[in-house]
Motif scaffolding. Structure first.
Motif, mmCIF file in Angstrom:
data_model
loop_
_atom_site.group_PDB
_atom_site.id
_atom_site.type_symbol
_atom_site.label_atom_id
_atom_site.label_comp_id
_atom_site.label_asym_id
_atom_site.label_seq_id
_atom_site.Cartn_x
_atom_site.Cartn_y
_atom_site.Cartn_z
ATOM 1 N N MET A 111 0.678 -1.147 0.233
ATOM 2 C CA MET A 111 -0.239 -0.293 0.041
ATOM 3 C C MET A 111 1.074 1.651 0.016
ATOM 4 O O MET A 111 1.735 1.120 0.510
ATOM 5 C CB MET A 111 -1.323 -0.278 1.450
ATOM 6 N N ARG A 112 0.384 2.106 -1.203
ATOM 7 C CA ARG A 112 0.972 3.624 -0.797
ATOM 8 C C ARG A 112 0.829 4.149 0.381
ATOM 9 O O ARG A 112 1.154 4.937 1.425
ATOM 10 C CB ARG A 112 0.836 4.142 -1.580
ATOM 11 N N TRP A 113 -1.321 3.765 0.713
ATOM 12 C CA TRP A 113 -1.621 4.917 1.666
ATOM 13 C C TRP A 113 -3.262 4.057 2.014
ATOM 14 O O TRP A 113 -3.148 3.485 0.690
ATOM 15 C CB TRP A 113 -1.920 6.270 1.728
ATOM 16 N N HIS A 114 -3.784 4.219 2.981
ATOM 17 C CA HIS A 114 -4.865 3.490 3.540
ATOM 18 C C HIS A 114 -5.846 4.961 4.296
ATOM 19 O O HIS A 114 -4.883 5.421 5.258
ATOM 20 C CB HIS A 114 -4.630 2.235 3.857
ATOM 21 N N VAL A 115 -6.884 5.208 3.602
ATOM 22 C CA VAL A 115 -8.319 5.628 4.632
ATOM 23 C C VAL A 115 -9.214 5.794 4.825
ATOM 24 O O VAL A 115 -9.777 5.045 4.241
ATOM 25 C CB VAL A 115 -8.058 7.206 2.998
ATOM 26 N N PRO A 116 -9.675 5.522 6.170
ATOM 27 C CA PRO A 116 -10.864 4.906 6.614
ATOM 28 C C PRO A 116 -11.913 6.056 6.437
ATOM 29 O O PRO A 116 -11.233 7.288 6.269
ATOM 30 C CB PRO A 116 -10.657 4.420 8.437
ATOM 31 N N LEU A 117 -13.113 5.592 6.185
ATOM 32 C CA LEU A 117 -13.663 6.419 5.575
ATOM 33 C C LEU A 117 -15.607 6.625 6.569
ATOM 34 O O LEU A 117 -15.931 5.337 7.016
ATOM 35 C CB LEU A 117 -14.419 6.174 3.882
ATOM 36 N N SER A 118 -16.429 7.805 6.292
ATOM 37 C CA SER A 118 -17.400 7.593 6.996
ATOM 38 C C SER A 118 -18.394 6.707 6.818
ATOM 39 O O SER A 118 -19.611 6.823 6.588
ATOM 40 C CB SER A 118 -18.297 9.078 7.668
ATOM 41 N N GLY A 119 -18.468 6.245 5.104
ATOM 42 C CA GLY A 119 -19.159 4.960 4.974
ATOM 43 C C GLY A 119 -18.571 4.512 3.795
ATOM 44 O O GLY A 119 -17.959 4.923 3.151
ATOM 45 N N PRO A 120 -19.233 3.133 3.546
ATOM 46 C CA PRO A 120 -19.213 2.468 2.572
ATOM 47 C C PRO A 120 -19.024 2.916 1.022
ATOM 48 O O PRO A 120 -19.102 3.979 0.395
ATOM 49 C CB PRO A 120 -20.177 1.260 2.128
ATOM 50 N N VAL A 121 -18.069 2.840 0.202
ATOM 51 C CA VAL A 121 -17.650 3.092 -0.872
ATOM 52 C C VAL A 121 -18.629 2.425 -1.658
ATOM 53 O O VAL A 121 -18.773 1.225 -2.181
ATOM 54 C CB VAL A 121 -16.194 3.000 -1.354
ATOM 55 N N GLY A 122 -19.269 3.357 -2.897
ATOM 56 C CA GLY A 122 -19.917 3.297 -3.642
ATOM 57 C C GLY A 122 -19.420 2.853 -5.667
ATOM 58 O O GLY A 122 -19.338 1.703 -6.232
ATOM 59 N N ARG A 123 -18.722 4.451 -5.448
ATOM 60 C CA ARG A 123 -18.154 4.176 -6.831
ATOM 61 C C ARG A 123 -16.293 4.905 -6.420
ATOM 62 O O ARG A 123 -16.526 5.862 -6.072
ATOM 63 C CB ARG A 123 -18.790 4.722 -8.014
ATOM 64 N N ILE A 124 -15.219 5.106 -8.110
ATOM 65 C CA ILE A 124 -13.765 5.856 -7.765
ATOM 66 C C ILE A 124 -13.516 6.077 -8.892
ATOM 67 O O ILE A 124 -13.764 5.514 -9.534
ATOM 68 C CB ILE A 124 -12.522 4.410 -7.225
ATOM 69 N N ALA A 125 -12.670 7.017 -8.998
ATOM 70 C CA ALA A 125 -12.571 7.500 -10.450
ATOM 71 C C ALA A 125 -11.451 8.706 -10.807
ATOM 72 O O ALA A 125 -11.049 9.118 -9.124
ATOM 73 C CB ALA A 125 -13.543 8.485 -10.681
ATOM 74 N N VAL A 126 -10.458 8.095 -11.171
ATOM 75 C CA VAL A 126 -9.119 9.203 -11.124
ATOM 76 C C VAL A 126 -8.614 9.970 -12.309
ATOM 77 O O VAL A 126 -8.823 9.751 -13.567
ATOM 78 C CB VAL A 126 -7.846 7.886 -10.923
ATOM 79 N N ALA A 127 -8.982 11.002 -12.346
ATOM 80 C CA ALA A 127 -9.195 12.310 -13.083
ATOM 81 C C ALA A 127 -8.521 14.219 -12.549
ATOM 82 O O ALA A 127 -7.873 13.994 -11.729
ATOM 83 C CB ALA A 127 -10.587 12.658 -13.798
ATOM 84 N N ASP A 128 -7.462 14.158 -13.230
ATOM 85 C CA ASP A 128 -7.079 15.077 -12.892
ATOM 86 C C ASP A 128 -6.238 15.599 -11.761
ATOM 87 O O ASP A 128 -6.030 16.892 -11.174
ATOM 88 C CB ASP A 128 -7.960 16.280 -13.257
ATOM 89 N N GLY A 129 -5.543 14.352 -11.024
ATOM 90 C CA GLY A 129 -4.782 14.653 -10.242
ATOM 91 C C GLY A 129 -5.467 14.223 -9.060
ATOM 92 O O GLY A 129 -5.273 14.731 -7.914
ATOM 93 N N VAL A 130 -6.611 14.320 -9.150
ATOM 94 C CA VAL A 130 -8.161 13.415 -8.180
ATOM 95 C C VAL A 130 -8.217 12.130 -7.999
ATOM 96 O O VAL A 130 -8.801 12.021 -8.825
ATOM 97 C CB VAL A 130 -8.729 14.331 -7.439
ATOM 98 N N VAL A 131 -8.115 11.836 -6.606
ATOM 99 C CA VAL A 131 -9.497 10.269 -6.710
ATOM 100 C C VAL A 131 -10.334 10.838 -5.742
ATOM 101 O O VAL A 131 -10.416 11.174 -5.018
ATOM 102 C CB VAL A 131 -7.955 9.251 -5.641
ATOM 103 N N VAL A 132 -11.541 10.145 -6.897
ATOM 104 C CA VAL A 132 -12.719 10.796 -6.715
ATOM 105 C C VAL A 132 -13.185 9.528 -5.986
ATOM 106 O O VAL A 132 -13.317 8.669 -6.541
ATOM 107 C CB VAL A 132 -13.361 11.666 -7.283
ATOM 108 N N ALA A 133 -14.145 9.798 -4.808
ATOM 109 C CA ALA A 133 -14.964 8.657 -4.434
ATOM 110 C C ALA A 133 -16.039 8.864 -3.736
ATOM 111 O O ALA A 133 -17.048 9.770 -2.921
ATOM 112 C CB ALA A 133 -14.448 7.377 -3.255
ATOM 113 N N THR A 134 -17.290 7.836 -4.551
ATOM 114 C CA THR A 134 -19.051 8.198 -3.408
ATOM 115 C C THR A 134 -18.773 7.482 -2.231
ATOM 116 O O THR A 134 -18.471 6.685 -2.144
ATOM 117 C CB THR A 134 -19.801 7.904 -4.257
ATOM 118 N N THR A 135 -18.876 8.006 -0.715
ATOM 119 C CA THR A 135 -19.152 7.427 -0.174
ATOM 120 C C THR A 135 -21.002 7.097 0.993
ATOM 121 O O THR A 135 -20.840 8.083 1.760
ATOM 122 C CB THR A 135 -18.508 7.708 0.980
ATOM 123 N N GLY A 136 -21.597 6.066 1.083
ATOM 124 C CA GLY A 136 -22.811 7.367 1.158
ATOM 125 C C GLY A 136 -23.077 7.768 0.219
ATOM 126 O O GLY A 136 -24.434 8.371 -0.587
#
Length: 461
Positions: free
Chosen positions: A304-329
């Motif tokens: 792993m490079r890194w790991h982040v705990p979140l406030s809700g389960p992940v729905g979708r992930i996209a990587v674009a324009d230098g940002v990792v975008v994730a939907t969370t609940g």
């Protein structure tokens, strides 16, 4: 937990194959005489060696030495997220980076749209279609065909010949996910989720080339990224060489030290710059939880490079324009791909549809049952919102965003809508009387599938 490997099954005698001419040819009268399946070559994969996880970022002591979350195989395959070639759409719902952004050449961008041709598989189920630069592939399946034996067919359509079927491959099993087009093959998962089988079918002639076990409980969908074929189970993100089927590596979130096993089931993934971004949460159908996790797994450092705990389960992930975008609940968040630092968060007006996320240029779009939202990818600020409740995924075709849903959540009218992505202005919409559940763009067409077994191809009038 015992380590599992990706192996070939000895079940080919039970497979019945059928084909016509190759996808570059044409069968007389459109009929599809049966043919014997071609046995795959005998190949074996040496047992992979276990390698400890490494880390390049935060967050907890879960990345301590001794973690067995990363498993290295003997295969070598590149994990790439290059832009897809114009006109193609090789994997279900999104490209390797998860953006769901297709080039303008992929589909119609002038309005109104016109139905060009339709494929019907009455009383059958159809999967999401995928496409190369010439043909469209999907699976039609009948769970109740006589004598109570499920029957499915992997189909190759020529969109320029009004959807004419070029070949079909038949099997007495139900698909458990849509196909993927990679390395000259169409890969399709079949069987019960706890004992999945993945078929590799030659795209040129519809012949079976390989068949594999997928250890663990299969969830989600197959994926492709460079020379890598991703075969996720509930507990492992498994990568094999799409050219040979040789095991390359896998990552198991529940093997991370101090993990809570029940809330680290894989739900989503995307690829960027050779790194896999993997999201977890409670599996669908289980009691809800407010916990999710996002992992950046780098095979070049075997961990792993890194790991982040979140406030809700992940729905979708996209990587674009230098940002990792994730939907969370009930929200969306942006993270630095190198460090996992949270760059921004946005709270939705309702639960985010897990299958709804698309990113094009500097705009990220997600939806709820009432509203479609457009965000600035860099800042996370809202650019626009539209009263349109999505019921499936959304997809960019150039600067046009297509979505299926309702403008009024109390209405039964289902609409196919086209939205100008930069401004959020509605460019066109049409009431749909067929039960459309999803859309995809390739070969210059907008394709839609219905829950009653049909594939529609639309073009600009």
């Amino acid at each position: 937990m015992p380590r599992e490997t990706f192996t070939r099954r000895k079940w080919l005698a039970a497979v019945a194959g059928g084909l016509t001419a190759g996808c570059g040819g044409r069968a007389g009268g459109g009929e599809t005489p049966t043919a014997t399946a071609t046995p795959p070559p005998d190949t074996t994969t040496p047992p992979p060696a276990t390698t400890s996880s490494g880390s390049a970022g935060e967050i907890e002591d879960t990345m301590a030495t001794g973690s067995t979350s990363f498993e290295q195989g003997s295969g070598t395959c590149a994990l790439e997220a290059d832009p897809i070639p114009d006109g193609t759409w090789p994997m279900p719902h999104h490209d390797p980076a998860g953006t769901n952004a297709a080039p303008a050449a992929n589909g119609p961008t002038g309005f109104p749209l016109n139905e060009r041709w339709t494929m019907s598989a009455l009383e059958a189920q159809v999967t999401f279609p995928v496409a190369d630069d010439n043909f469209v592939y999907l699976v039609a399946a009948d769970p109740d065909s006589p004598p109570s034996v499920p029957t499915a067919a992997v189909l190759c359509h020529d969109p320029r010949r009004n959807g004419e079927i070029q070949w079909r491959y038949k099997i007495d099993a139900m698909p458990i996910g849509p196909p993927v087009a990679a390395a000259g093959m169409v890969y399709v998962p079949f069987g019960p989720r706890g004992d999945a089988r993945v078929l590799a079918i030659d795209r040129t002639n519809g012949q079976l080339r390989n068949a594999y076990d997928l250890p663990g409980r299969f969830v989600g969908e197959l994926g492709t990224a460079g020379t890598s074929l991703v075969m996720p189970s509930e507990d492992a993100y498994r990568v094999v060489d799409a050219r040979t089927g040789e095991f390359c590596w896998s990552f198991a979130p529940n093997e991370v030290r101090r993990s809570e096993r029940r809330d680290r089931k894989i739900r989503a993934a995307a690829v960027g710059d050779g790194v896999a971004y993997i999201g977890t949460g409670y599996p669908d159908g289980e009691p809800t939880t407010e916990i999710g996790h996002l992992y950046a797994v780098d095979p070049s450092i075997a961990g792993m490079r890194w790991h982040v705990p979140l406030s809700g389960p992940v729905g979708r992930i996209a990587v674009a324009d230098g940002v990792v975008v994730a939907t969370t609940g009930n929200g969306v968040a942006g993270f630095d791909p190198a460090t996992g630092e949270a760059l921004w968060t946005a709270t939705a007006d309702a639960s985010v549809r897990p299958a709804t996320l698309a990113v094009s240029g500097d705009t990220a779009v997600y939806g709820t049952r009432r509203t479609l939202h457009g965000l600035d990818v860099k800042a996370g600020t809202e650019r626009w919102s539209l009263p349109f409740g999505v019921r499936g995924d959304v997809i960019f075709v150039g600067d046009v965003l297509y979505a299926v849903g309702r403008s009024d959540p109390t209405s039964q009218r289902i609409l196919l809508a086209a939205v100008d992505a930069p401004s959020g202005k509605l460019r066109w919409q049409q009431e749909i009387y067929d039960p459309i559940v999803d859309v995809m763009a390739a070969n210059g067409y907008l394709y839609s599938i219905t829950d009653d077994g049909r594939l529609f191809a639309f073009t600009s009038v």
